[in-house]
Write a protein that holds these residues in place. Structure first.
Motif, PDB file in Angstrom:
ATOM      1  N   ARG A   5      62.670  21.192  43.035  1.00 61.26           N
ATOM      2  CA  ARG A   5      62.882  20.925  41.611  1.00 61.26           C
ATOM      3  C   ARG A   5      62.541  22.150  40.768  1.00 61.26           C
ATOM      4  O   ARG A   5      63.244  22.471  39.816  1.00 61.26           O
ATOM      5  CB  ARG A   5      62.049  19.736  41.160  1.00 61.26           C
ATOM      6  CG  ARG A   5      62.599  18.437  41.612  1.00 61.26           C
ATOM      7  CD  ARG A   5      61.822  17.306  41.018  1.00 61.26           C
ATOM      8  NE  ARG A   5      62.214  16.066  41.656  1.00 61.26           N
ATOM      9  CZ  ARG A   5      61.575  14.942  41.545  1.00 61.26           C
ATOM     10  NH1 ARG A   5      60.468  14.895  40.823  1.00 61.26           N
ATOM     11  NH2 ARG A   5      62.003  13.868  42.146  1.00 61.26           N
ATOM     12  N   LEU A   6      61.443  22.800  41.125  1.00 61.49           N
ATOM     13  CA  LEU A   6      61.073  24.010  40.389  1.00 61.49           C
ATOM     14  C   LEU A   6      62.138  25.086  40.560  1.00 61.49           C
ATOM     15  O   LEU A   6      62.486  25.781  39.615  1.00 61.49           O
ATOM     16  CB  LEU A   6      59.712  24.533  40.857  1.00 61.49           C
ATOM     17  CG  LEU A   6      58.491  23.721  40.435  1.00 61.49           C
ATOM     18  CD1 LEU A   6      57.223  24.319  41.051  1.00 61.49           C
ATOM     19  CD2 LEU A   6      58.369  23.708  38.925  1.00 61.49           C
ATOM     20  N   SER A   7      62.641  25.190  41.763  1.00 63.51           N
ATOM     21  CA  SER A   7      63.684  26.178  42.026  1.00 63.51           C
ATOM     22  C   SER A   7      64.937  25.863  41.215  1.00 63.51           C
ATOM     23  O   SER A   7      65.547  26.739  40.632  1.00 63.51           O
ATOM     24  CB  SER A   7      63.989  26.206  43.523  1.00 63.51           C
ATOM     25  OG  SER A   7      65.016  27.129  43.778  1.00 63.51           O
ATOM     26  N   MET A   8      65.338  24.600  41.164  1.00 65.99           N
ATOM     27  CA  MET A   8      66.502  24.188  40.378  1.00 65.99           C
ATOM     28  C   MET A   8      66.241  24.382  38.893  1.00 65.99           C
ATOM     29  O   MET A   8      67.130  24.769  38.134  1.00 65.99           O
ATOM     30  CB  MET A   8      66.863  22.719  40.657  1.00 65.99           C
ATOM     31  CG  MET A   8      67.515  22.506  41.997  1.00 65.99           C
ATOM     32  SD  MET A   8      69.013  23.483  42.188  1.00 65.99           S
ATOM     33  CE  MET A   8      70.108  22.574  41.150  1.00 65.99           C
ATOM     34  N   ASN A   9      65.004  24.125  38.467  1.00 66.38           N
ATOM     35  CA  ASN A   9      64.629  24.352  37.067  1.00 66.38           C
ATOM     36  C   ASN A   9      64.783  25.828  36.709  1.00 66.38           C
ATOM     37  O   ASN A   9      65.297  26.173  35.658  1.00 66.38           O
ATOM     38  CB  ASN A   9      63.183  23.902  36.811  1.00 66.38           C
ATOM     39  CG  ASN A   9      63.110  22.617  36.042  1.00 66.38           C
ATOM     40  OD1 ASN A   9      64.120  22.102  35.604  1.00 66.38           O
ATOM     41  ND2 ASN A   9      61.911  22.096  35.903  1.00 66.38           N
ATOM     42  N   ASN A  10      64.301  26.684  37.599  1.00 65.51           N
ATOM     43  CA  ASN A  10      64.423  28.126  37.378  1.00 65.51           C
ATOM     44  C   ASN A  10      65.891  28.549  37.306  1.00 65.51           C
ATOM     45  O   ASN A  10      66.281  29.371  36.472  1.00 65.51           O
ATOM     46  CB  ASN A  10      63.711  28.912  38.479  1.00 65.51           C
ATOM     47  CG  ASN A  10      62.200  28.899  38.313  1.00 65.51           C
ATOM     48  OD1 ASN A  10      61.701  28.617  37.233  1.00 65.51           O
ATOM     49  ND2 ASN A  10      61.481  29.188  39.381  1.00 65.51           N
ATOM     50  N   VAL A  11      66.706  27.979  38.182  1.00 68.87           N
ATOM     51  CA  VAL A  11      68.138  28.297  38.183  1.00 68.87           C
ATOM     52  C   VAL A  11      68.764  27.851  36.861  1.00 68.87           C
ATOM     53  O   VAL A  11      69.539  28.580  36.238  1.00 68.87           O
ATOM     54  CB  VAL A  11      68.854  27.639  39.390  1.00 68.87           C
ATOM     55  CG1 VAL A  11      70.365  27.718  39.244  1.00 68.87           C
ATOM     56  CG2 VAL A  11      68.411  28.287  40.687  1.00 68.87           C
ATOM     57  N   ASN A  12      68.405  26.633  36.416  1.00 70.08           N
ATOM     58  CA  ASN A  12      68.934  26.122  35.151  1.00 70.08           C
ATOM     59  C   ASN A  12      68.502  26.991  33.968  1.00 70.08           C
ATOM     60  O   ASN A  12      69.293  27.292  33.082  1.00 70.08           O
ATOM     61  CB  ASN A  12      68.509  24.672  34.920  1.00 70.08           C
ATOM     62  CG  ASN A  12      69.284  23.696  35.776  1.00 70.08           C
ATOM     63  OD1 ASN A  12      70.367  24.013  36.257  1.00 70.08           O
ATOM     64  ND2 ASN A  12      68.721  22.508  35.979  1.00 70.08           N
ATOM     65  N   ILE A  13      67.232  27.368  33.962  1.00 68.54           N
ATOM     66  CA  ILE A  13      66.707  28.212  32.880  1.00 68.54           C
ATOM     67  C   ILE A  13      67.397  29.572  32.890  1.00 68.54           C
ATOM     68  O   ILE A  13      67.832  30.075  31.854  1.00 68.54           O
ATOM     69  CB  ILE A  13      65.171  28.361  32.981  1.00 68.54           C
ATOM     70  CG1 ILE A  13      64.504  27.023  32.650  1.00 68.54           C
ATOM     71  CG2 ILE A  13      64.675  29.461  32.059  1.00 68.54           C
ATOM     72  CD1 ILE A  13      63.016  26.983  32.921  1.00 68.54           C
TER      73      ILE A  13
END
Length: 87
Positions: A5-13
């Motif tokens: 989730r953190l990785s996907m959050n970083n990608v989204n950001i």
């Protein structure tokens, strides 16, 4: 899963940041294009205005030349009349 989730959050950001950067770049590119167009129009106007001034000067000089030529012709004919050999 938290790591995913953190990785996907970083990608989204990062994606949002890239989109914002592209929007800013696009706006600045559009503004530069508008500025370039305005400068070209100003340059064309300046060239035509300057050409108009030069052309006006040439027209005035030509008119003055023809006026002086007519006056000289008139004076020459008067001189010939006074001498008695008018044409």
């Amino acid at each position: 899963m938290v790591s995913g989730r953190l990785s996907m959050n970083n990608v989204n950001i990062n994606s949002r940041n890239k989109v914002k950067e592209l929007e800013v770049f696009s706006k600045s590119t559009t503004q530069m294009e508008k500025d370039r167009t305005q400068l070209q129009e100003l340059f064309r106007f300046s060239v035509w205005s300057f050409s108009g001034v030069k052309l006006k000067g040439l027209i005035d000089a030509a008119e003055n030349y023809h006026n002086v030529l007519a006056e000289n012709r008139k004076l020459y004919n008067e001189e010939l009349d006074l001498k008695g050999t008018a044409f």
